[in-house]
Design a protein around this motif. Sequence first.
Motif, PDB file in Angstrom:
ATOM      1  N   UNK A  52       4.007   2.392 -10.377  1.00 51.86           N
ATOM      2  CA  UNK A  52       4.826   1.850  -9.289  1.00 51.86           C
ATOM      3  C   UNK A  52       4.433   0.344  -9.093  1.00 51.86           C
ATOM      4  N   UNK A  53       5.456  -0.635  -8.809  1.00 53.97           N
ATOM      5  CA  UNK A  53       5.002  -1.949  -8.632  1.00 53.97           C
ATOM      6  C   UNK A  53       5.641  -2.229  -7.237  1.00 53.97           C
ATOM      7  N   UNK A  54       4.728  -2.969  -6.338  1.00 48.35           N
ATOM      8  CA  UNK A  54       5.024  -3.534  -5.044  1.00 48.35           C
ATOM      9  C   UNK A  54       6.525  -4.223  -4.894  1.00 48.35           C
ATOM     10  N   UNK A  55       7.151  -3.763  -3.958  1.00 46.39           N
ATOM     11  CA  UNK A  55       8.344  -4.651  -3.727  1.00 46.39           C
ATOM     12  C   UNK A  55       8.467  -6.038  -3.387  1.00 46.39           C
ATOM     13  N   UNK A  56       7.474  -6.218  -2.532  1.00 47.14           N
ATOM     14  CA  UNK A  56       7.449  -7.769  -2.030  1.00 47.14           C
ATOM     15  C   UNK A  56       6.271  -8.545  -2.697  1.00 47.14           C
ATOM     16  N   UNK A  57       6.171  -9.007  -4.025  1.00 47.28           N
ATOM     17  CA  UNK A  57       5.071  -9.476  -4.817  1.00 47.28           C
ATOM     18  C   UNK A  57       4.801 -10.597  -4.140  1.00 47.28           C
ATOM     19  N   UNK A  58       5.633 -11.451  -3.341  1.00 49.79           N
ATOM     20  CA  UNK A  58       5.479 -12.739  -3.273  1.00 49.79           C
ATOM     21  C   UNK A  58       4.621 -12.736  -1.838  1.00 49.79           C
TER      22      UNK A  58
END
Length: 132
Positions: A52-58
């Motif tokens: 699972x990769x976080x959606x808001x990486x910024x």
Amino acid sequence: MVRPSQPMMARLRLTTKQVNGGFYKGNRTGSMGYFAKNGSYVIDWKKVRTYAVPENLKDFKLTPFVTKVMAPTKSRYTHDIERNNKTYTVDRAFGGKDFLDIWASDNGEEVLKQEELDQEAATRQTAKSPRK
């Protein structure tokens, strides 16, 4: 010579020569499918690992170990090539002379000692050689 006991010899290695041909040793990663009757490997997508990769990486507070804005590291081992009146810098392999230069810079005392021995040997050679 000391030889291991019989029970110990059974556990030393696990190679394809010691077991039947259909056995796959693996590398502790778990299976991601199964072998079909015709010998091919079929991937079972339920067993495939997904991350699972976080959606808001910024806006993500944790930073990666490697920066995303790093310039490429230039190699010290390059040479220039001229083609069509343009000069290109191309990476080259690490050579024997490079190794000797690094070794000499790390072992300066040994290099100086060897040079002194070479000079002494050369002076002894000139002293021994008969003059014409």
